[in-house]
Design a protein around this motif. Structure first.
Motif, PDB file in Angstrom:
ATOM      1  N   ASN A  21       0.848  -1.182   0.000  1.00 34.79           N
ATOM      2  CA  ASN A  21       0.000   0.000   0.000  1.00 34.79           C
ATOM      3  C   ASN A  21       0.886   1.235   0.000  1.00 34.79           C
ATOM      4  O   ASN A  21       1.936   1.252   0.621  1.00 34.79           O
ATOM      5  CB  ASN A  21      -0.914   0.004   1.225  1.00 34.79           C
ATOM      6  N   ALA A  22       0.446   2.272  -0.726  1.00 40.60           N
ATOM      7  CA  ALA A  22       1.156   3.547  -0.754  1.00 40.60           C
ATOM      8  C   ALA A  22       0.123   4.657  -0.703  1.00 40.60           C
ATOM      9  O   ALA A  22      -0.883   4.610  -1.403  1.00 40.60           O
ATOM     10  CB  ALA A  22       2.006   3.671  -2.008  1.00 40.60           C
ATOM     11  N   LEU A  23       0.383   5.648   0.149  1.00 40.02           N
ATOM     12  CA  LEU A  23      -0.550   6.753   0.344  1.00 40.02           C
ATOM     13  C   LEU A  23       0.247   8.042   0.467  1.00 40.02           C
ATOM     14  O   LEU A  23       1.162   8.137   1.285  1.00 40.02           O
ATOM     15  CB  LEU A  23      -1.364   6.514   1.619  1.00 40.02           C
ATOM     16  N   ARG A  24      -0.091   9.015  -0.361  1.00 40.47           N
ATOM     17  CA  ARG A  24       0.587  10.307  -0.298  1.00 40.47           C
ATOM     18  C   ARG A  24       0.172  11.014   0.991  1.00 40.47           C
ATOM     19  O   ARG A  24      -0.999  11.072   1.328  1.00 40.47           O
ATOM     20  CB  ARG A  24       0.198  11.139  -1.514  1.00 40.47           C
ATOM     21  N   SER A  25       1.150  11.559   1.721  1.00 41.90           N
ATOM     22  CA  SER A  25       0.866  12.293   2.957  1.00 41.90           C
ATOM     23  C   SER A  25       1.716  13.557   2.975  1.00 41.90           C
ATOM     24  O   SER A  25       2.571  13.753   2.109  1.00 41.90           O
ATOM     25  CB  SER A  25       1.162  11.427   4.187  1.00 41.90           C
ATOM     26  N   ALA A  26       1.504  14.406   3.967  1.00 44.05           N
ATOM     27  CA  ALA A  26       2.242  15.666   4.061  1.00 44.05           C
ATOM     28  C   ALA A  26       3.743  15.431   4.204  1.00 44.05           C
ATOM     29  O   ALA A  26       4.550  16.218   3.725  1.00 44.05           O
ATOM     30  CB  ALA A  26       1.718  16.488   5.231  1.00 44.05           C
ATOM     31  N   GLY A  27       4.137  14.347   4.848  1.00 43.71           N
ATOM     32  CA  GLY A  27       5.554  14.082   5.094  1.00 43.71           C
ATOM     33  C   GLY A  27       6.244  13.282   4.014  1.00 43.71           C
ATOM     34  O   GLY A  27       7.424  13.002   4.109  1.00 43.71           O
ATOM     35  N   GLY A  28       5.528  12.877   2.985  1.00 40.33           N
ATOM     36  CA  GLY A  28       6.098  12.045   1.929  1.00 40.33           C
ATOM     37  C   GLY A  28       5.090  11.001   1.502  1.00 40.33           C
ATOM     38  O   GLY A  28       3.885  11.230   1.539  1.00 40.33           O
ATOM     39  N   ILE A  29       5.583   9.844   1.134  1.00 35.58           N
ATOM     40  CA  ILE A  29       4.723   8.730   0.739  1.00 35.58           C
ATOM     41  C   ILE A  29       4.734   7.708   1.870  1.00 35.58           C
ATOM     42  O   ILE A  29       5.789   7.210   2.255  1.00 35.58           O
ATOM     43  CB  ILE A  29       5.211   8.061  -0.562  1.00 35.58           C
ATOM     44  N   GLN A  30       3.557   7.436   2.417  1.00 42.78           N
ATOM     45  CA  GLN A  30       3.449   6.452   3.486  1.00 42.78           C
ATOM     46  C   GLN A  30       3.252   5.084   2.848  1.00 42.78           C
ATOM     47  O   GLN A  30       2.307   4.867   2.083  1.00 42.78           O
ATOM     48  CB  GLN A  30       2.279   6.768   4.405  1.00 42.78           C
ATOM     49  N   LEU A  31       4.166   4.169   3.143  1.00 40.23           N
ATOM     50  CA  LEU A  31       4.137   2.831   2.575  1.00 40.23           C
ATOM     51  C   LEU A  31       3.788   1.816   3.643  1.00 40.23           C
ATOM     52  O   LEU A  31       4.167   1.958   4.802  1.00 40.23           O
ATOM     53  CB  LEU A  31       5.506   2.467   1.995  1.00 40.23           C
ATOM     54  N   ARG A  32       3.121   0.777   3.237  1.00 37.77           N
ATOM     55  CA  ARG A  32       2.978  -0.411   4.073  1.00 37.77           C
ATOM     56  C   ARG A  32       3.765  -1.502   3.355  1.00 37.77           C
ATOM     57  O   ARG A  32       3.515  -1.800   2.196  1.00 37.77           O
ATOM     58  CB  ARG A  32       1.518  -0.811   4.240  1.00 37.77           C
ATOM     59  N   VAL A  33       4.745  -2.047   4.055  1.00 41.48           N
ATOM     60  CA  VAL A  33       5.715  -2.967   3.477  1.00 41.48           C
ATOM     61  C   VAL A  33       5.629  -4.303   4.200  1.00 41.48           C
ATOM     62  O   VAL A  33       5.508  -4.348   5.428  1.00 41.48           O
ATOM     63  CB  VAL A  33       7.142  -2.375   3.634  1.00 41.48           C
ATOM     64  N   VAL A  34       5.700  -5.394   3.438  1.00 42.87           N
ATOM     65  CA  VAL A  34       5.781  -6.732   4.012  1.00 42.87           C
ATOM     66  C   VAL A  34       7.221  -7.197   3.832  1.00 42.87           C
ATOM     67  O   VAL A  34       7.725  -7.287   2.713  1.00 42.87           O
ATOM     68  CB  VAL A  34       4.806  -7.709   3.323  1.00 42.87           C
ATOM     69  N   SER A  35       7.906  -7.443   4.954  1.00 42.25           N
ATOM     70  CA  SER A  35       9.315  -7.811   4.918  1.00 42.25           C
ATOM     71  C   SER A  35       9.687  -8.523   6.209  1.00 42.25           C
ATOM     72  O   SER A  35       9.136  -8.219   7.271  1.00 42.25           O
ATOM     73  CB  SER A  35      10.163  -6.541   4.759  1.00 42.25           C
ATOM     74  N   GLU A  36      10.617  -9.441   6.123  1.00 41.53           N
ATOM     75  CA  GLU A  36      11.114 -10.122   7.321  1.00 41.53           C
ATOM     76  C   GLU A  36      11.818  -9.140   8.251  1.00 41.53           C
ATOM     77  O   GLU A  36      11.737  -9.261   9.457  1.00 41.53           O
ATOM     78  CB  GLU A  36      12.078 -11.247   6.937  1.00 41.53           C
ATOM     79  N   GLN A  37      12.533  -8.170   7.666  1.00 40.35           N
ATOM     80  CA  GLN A  37      13.238  -7.156   8.457  1.00 40.35           C
ATOM     81  C   GLN A  37      12.614  -5.791   8.227  1.00 40.35           C
ATOM     82  O   GLN A  37      12.081  -5.511   7.159  1.00 40.35           O
ATOM     83  CB  GLN A  37      14.728  -7.091   8.064  1.00 40.35           C
ATOM     84  N   ARG A  38      12.779  -4.917   9.217  1.00 40.32           N
ATOM     85  CA  ARG A  38      12.306  -3.535   9.113  1.00 40.32           C
ATOM     86  C   ARG A  38      13.043  -2.863   7.958  1.00 40.32           C
ATOM     87  O   ARG A  38      14.261  -2.986   7.836  1.00 40.32           O
ATOM     88  CB  ARG A  38      12.602  -2.829  10.423  1.00 40.32           C
ATOM     89  N   PRO A  39      12.323  -2.134   7.099  1.00 45.21           N
ATOM     90  CA  PRO A  39      12.978  -1.444   5.984  1.00 45.21           C
ATOM     91  C   PRO A  39      13.978  -0.406   6.490  1.00 45.21           C
ATOM     92  O   PRO A  39      13.824   0.170   7.567  1.00 45.21           O
ATOM     93  CB  PRO A  39      11.822  -0.747   5.260  1.00 45.21           C
ATOM     94  N   GLU A  40      15.006  -0.153   5.679  1.00 47.47           N
ATOM     95  CA  GLU A  40      15.990   0.876   5.999  1.00 47.47           C
ATOM     96  C   GLU A  40      15.296   2.228   5.976  1.00 47.47           C
ATOM     97  O   GLU A  40      14.679   2.586   4.993  1.00 47.47           O
ATOM     98  CB  GLU A  40      17.122   0.858   4.979  1.00 47.47           C
ATOM     99  N   GLN A  41      15.413   2.974   7.040  1.00 46.08           N
ATOM    100  CA  GLN A  41      14.731   4.259   7.150  1.00 46.08           C
ATOM    101  C   GLN A  41      15.486   5.373   6.453  1.00 46.08           C
ATOM    102  O   GLN A  41      15.011   6.485   6.382  1.00 46.08           O
ATOM    103  CB  GLN A  41      14.515   4.597   8.621  1.00 46.08           C
ATOM    104  N   SER A  42      16.663   5.108   5.905  1.00 45.10           N
ATOM    105  CA  SER A  42      17.481   6.165   5.332  1.00 45.10           C
ATOM    106  C   SER A  42      17.211   6.432   3.860  1.00 45.10           C
ATOM    107  O   SER A  42      17.786   7.330   3.291  1.00 45.10           O
ATOM    108  CB  SER A  42      18.957   5.826   5.518  1.00 45.10           C
TER     109      SER A  42
END
Length: 66
Positions: A44-65
């Protein structure tokens, strides 16, 4: 289902239990969207004031950088 193939067989509660700890919310700048989609399974991807809010399915937390 994915490409017409059943990906999970079982009750919904079992699917929810399997997803615990593997679904992440992540905000990326708009210019990083394609890179995030190339690197992670974005459900899922949703445009928000701070950028694009994603919902990601992954074994590990996505890199925040990105």
């Amino acid at each position: 289902m994915q490409r017409g193939q059943l990906r999970f067989a079982g009750p919904p509660q079992a699917l929810l239990r399997a997803a615990i700890g593997k679904v992440w919310d992540w905000i990326v700048p708009e210019h990083a969207l394609e890179g995030a989609r190339a690197s992670y399974r974005v459900c899922n991807a949703l445009r928000s004031a701070g950028g694009i809010q994603l919902r990601v399915v992954s074994e590990q937390r996505p890199e925040q950088s990105e």
